[in-house]
Write an enzyme that holds these catalytic residues in place. Structure first.
Site, PDB file in Angstrom:
ATOM      1  N   LYS A 114      -5.417   3.048  -5.199  1.00  0.00           N
ATOM      2  CA  LYS A 114      -6.593   2.513  -5.400  1.00  0.00           C
ATOM      3  C   LYS A 114      -7.822   2.754  -4.068  1.00  0.00           C
ATOM      4  O   LYS A 114      -8.644   2.958  -4.147  1.00  0.00           O
ATOM      5  CB  LYS A 114      -6.907   1.155  -5.509  1.00  0.00           C
ATOM      6  CG  LYS A 114      -6.190   0.553  -6.892  1.00  0.00           C
ATOM      7  CD  LYS A 114      -6.670  -0.824  -7.450  1.00  0.00           C
ATOM      8  CE  LYS A 114      -6.414  -1.094  -8.827  1.00  0.00           C
ATOM      9  NZ  LYS A 114      -4.724  -1.090  -9.063  1.00  0.00           N
TER      10      LYS A 114
HETATM   11  C1  PLP Z   1      -4.469  -0.858 -10.418  1.00  0.00           C
HETATM   12  C2  PLP Z   1      -3.140  -0.356 -10.600  1.00  0.00           C
HETATM   13  C3  PLP Z   1      -2.562   0.400 -11.787  1.00  0.00           C
HETATM   14  C4  PLP Z   1      -3.453   0.410 -12.891  1.00  0.00           C
HETATM   15  O1  PLP Z   1      -4.338   1.625 -12.881  1.00  0.00           O
HETATM   16  P1  PLP Z   1      -5.592   1.533 -14.001  1.00  0.00           P
HETATM   17  O2  PLP Z   1      -6.776   2.320 -13.178  1.00  0.00           O
HETATM   18  O3  PLP Z   1      -6.236  -0.026 -13.945  1.00  0.00           O
HETATM   19  O4  PLP Z   1      -5.198   1.993 -15.115  1.00  0.00           O
HETATM   20  C5  PLP Z   1      -1.443   0.784 -11.676  1.00  0.00           C
HETATM   21  N1  PLP Z   1      -0.411   0.839 -10.530  1.00  0.00           N
HETATM   22  C6  PLP Z   1      -0.692   0.108  -9.558  1.00  0.00           C
HETATM   23  C7  PLP Z   1       0.036   0.232  -8.470  1.00  0.00           C
HETATM   24  C8  PLP Z   1      -2.308  -0.276  -9.389  1.00  0.00           C
HETATM   25  O5  PLP Z   1      -2.584  -1.105  -8.278  1.00  0.00           O
END
Ligand code: PLP
Length: 480
Positions: A114
Site C-alpha cells: 500500500k
Molecule cells: C490491502 C492488502 C491486500 C489486498 O489488496 P486489494 O487492493 O484490497 O485487493 C493484499 N495483501 C496485503 C498485505 C494488503 O495489505
C-alpha cells in the site's frame, strides 16, 4: 482528461477534483473518460526509464491538470531509494529457475504494497491542497496495513491531519507498534473499544453528519481513491519491462486480493496495451471474488459472515473496486452498473453467466482461486525450503493460486504484498522461526506509544476531533 462516474454522471471534473472527492455524488466511483493506449513502440520507449520517470509516462495521460514539471518533480520526490530501500523501487526476483517471479512491492515505510500508492497520495494531496489553499483531515479505520501506510505517507504534511481508528488490542503487536510509535503533531491514533466493523461504523457516522464533515474538512484515503489505483498500474509496467520479453509476448500476474484495487490496477495496465495475459485473483477463505470468476455470480458477504483469517488484509466481503471492473465489462454503461450495484447493496447477486457480459468477463482473461490457512502454511514452508525465500501469508495465497494457473513458457509474476516481518506469528507457525525484519524496526515493540483509547461512541469521537483541530489552529494556517 475528464472523469466520469461508474453510475453514469458524465462530468466529475479532472484528476485533482476526483482526488479529493471520495465517492461521486451519485454514489459511484470515478473513472477516466477513456483509457489511453500504449502501442508497441510506446512500450519500447519506456525501457530504461527510472521508476519515477516510468510513473510519469504511465500516469501523465490521466493527470492533465497538473503542470508537467510539477508532476515529474512530485513523482521524483515520491519514488526515492531512501524511502523504498531499493534503487529500482520494485525489484523483480525469480524463484530459482522456475517460471515464478516475485515482484517486491513491500520495501517501503510500512512494509506492505500500500506504500506504493499511499506515498504518492501524500505528495499529491499536499500539492493540490497547497494550490487550493485548503486543508484535509483524514478520518479512517484500519485493521492494520492501511493505517500504517497512510500515517507514514502523511508524516510532516502541513495541510493534512490523520485521525486513524483501530480496534483496541486487536492488531498484531508489530502493527500496533508501527502506528503507535509515531509521535507527530498531525497524526492521531485512536484505539476504539470494539472491533474493526465498529471503527468503520464510526467513520460512516461522522461522514453522515454533513455539517460536521464540512466544518472540519473531513476526507478519506480509502482504496476506492482513483489516484491509488493509477499509481499501482505503474509497477505492472515495471515488471513487464524487467522481464525483457520479446515484443508482444505476454506475462501473467497473480495478485493477493481483497478490495480488488491492486488487481484492477493490473487490468488498467492491460487495457492500456501492456501485454498482460492472465490476471489471477487470489482469495483466502473469504472467496467472493473467486466465486464470481468461477461461477459468474457475485454475491456480497455481510460483515458477520466474513471470516478472520491468517491473511487478514484480504478479509473483505464486499470488494469496492469491483464496481470499476463491472463498469468496463458493461462497456461503460452507467445505468447498468447502477442497477447491478444497487442490487448488491440490497444483498442481491449479480449473475452474469450465459450473458453477453459474461463473454466480456471471459475475454478479460481473469482467473481465480482460493486458499486456506493450511495451504498458506504449506506454501510458506515450501517456498522457503525450495527457494530459500520467506514470504508473508498474503503473498503465499498469491503464489499458490498462481502456480495452479502456470502456462508453458509464460512467466508468472506474483505480487509480494507484505513482508513476512509484518505477520511474524503465522510465518513462525509455518517455518518454526521468527522472520527477520529491517533494522529500523528492530526494537519497535519497546518504543514509547502514543494513542488514545476511546469508547465506541460517535459523540466522544466528534468532540475529540473538534478539540484537537481547535488546538492545532494557529499552528497550521492555510491562509494565503
Ligand atoms: C490491502 C492488502 C491486500 C489486498 O489488496 P486489494 O487492493 O484490497 O485487493 C493484499 N495483501 C496485503 C498485505 C494488503 O495489505
Amino acid at each position: 482528461m475528464k472523469y466520469v462516474s461508474t453510475r453514469g454522471t458524465p462530468d466529475l471534473g479532472q484528476f485533482s477534483d476526483v482526488l479529493l472527492m471520495g465517492l461521486a455524488p451519485d454514489g459511484g466511483l470515478a473513472m477516466p473518460e477513456s483509457i489511453p493506449a500504449f502501442g508497441p513502440a510506446d512500450l519500447e520507449a519506456l525501457r530504461g526509464l527510472s521508476y519515477p520517470d516510468l510513473a510519469f509516462a504511465v500516469m501523465r495521460p490521466f493527470i492533465t491538470d497538473v503542470p508537467e514539471d510539477d508532476l515529474r518533480a512530485l513523482l521524483h520526490r515520491t519514488y526515492r531509494s531512501d524511502v523504498f530501500h531499493s534503487a529500482d523501487m520494485t525489484p523483480l526476483t525469480r524463484l530459482g529457475d522456475s517460471q515464478l517471479y516475485l515482484l517486491e512491492l513491500s520495501n517501503g515505510p510500512s512494509l506492505a504494497f500500500k506504500d506504493m500508492a499511499m506515498q504518492f497520495l501524500g505528495e499529491i494531496f499536499e500539492y493540490v491542497l497547497e494550490r487550493r489553499g485548503e486543508v484535509l483531515n483524514i478520518l479512517g479505520a484500519t485493521s492494520g496495513d492501511t493505517g500504517s501506510a497512510a500515517e507514514y505517507a502523511m508524516l510532516g504534511k502541513a495541510r493534512v491531519n490523520v485521525f486513524m481508528l483501530s480496534p483496541h488490542g486487536r492488531m498484531s503487536t508489530f502493527q500496533q507498534a508501527q502506528m503507535f510509535s509515531l509521535h507527530e503533531p498531525n497524526i492521531f491514533n485512536i484505539a476504539v473499544e470494539g472491533v474493526f466493523d465498529d471503527c468503520q461504523d464510526l467513520v460512516k457516522a461522522v461522514n453522515a453528519d454533513a455539517p460536521f464533515k464540512a466544518r472540519y474538512e473531513i476526507g478519506a484515503v480509502n482504496s476506492i481513491n482513483w489516484a491509488r489505483v493509477l499509481a499501482q498500474a505503474v509497477y505492472y509496467f515495471k515488471a513487464y519491462l524487467a522481464l525483457n520479453l520479446a515484443p508482444g509476448q505476454p506475462v501473467d500476474f497473480s495478485v493477493p486480493s481483497g478490495n480488488f484495487g491492486n488487481v484492477f490496477a493490473g487490468y488498467l495496465a492491460k487495457s492500456m496495451g501492456l501485454p498482460v495475459g492472465q490476471l489471477i485473483v487470489a482469495s483466502n477463505e473469504n472467496d467472493v471474488l473467486h466465486d464470481f470468476f468461477s461461477s459468474g455470480t457475485y454475491h456480497v458477504r455481510p460483515a458477520e459472515r466474513v471470516a478472520m483469517t491468517s491473511s487478514p488484509s484480504m478479509d473483505i466481503g464486499k470488494a469496492s473496486n469491483f464496481e470499476r471492473y463491472l463498469y468496463l465489462i458493461a462497456d461503460r454503461d452507467g445505468a447498468q452498473t447502477r442497477t447491478w450495484w444497487e442490487g448488491v447493496g440490497r444483498g442481491e447477486p449479480v449473475a452474469l453467466h450465459g450473458s453477453a457480459h459474461w463473454d466480456a468477463v471471459t475475454a478479460s482473461e481473469f482467473r481465480s482461486g482460493r486458499s486456506t490457512h493450511a495451504d498458506r502454511l504449506n506454501t510458506i514452508r515450501r517456498i522457503d525450503r525450495e527457494y530459500g525465500r520467506l514470504i508473508d501469508p498474503h503473498t503465499a495465497d498469491g503464489v499458490l493460486v498462481g502456480e495452479r494457473h502456470l502456462r508453458p513458457g509464460v512467466p508468472m509474476v506474483c505480487l509480494e504484498t507484505a513482508l513476512p516481518a509484518k505477520f511474524g506469528e503465522t510465518v513462525q507457525e509455518a517455518v518454526g522461526r521468527i522472520p527477520g525484519r529491517p533494522e529500523r524496526f528492530l526494537n519497535i515493540e519497546d518504543a514509547p506509544r502514543t494513542f488514545e483509547v476511546m469508547p465506541n461512541d460517535v459523540q466522544v469521537l466528534k468532540a475529540y476531533i473538534a478539540a484537537k483541530l481547535g488546538a492545532l489552529k494557529g499552528e497550521v494556517s492555510p491562509t494565503r
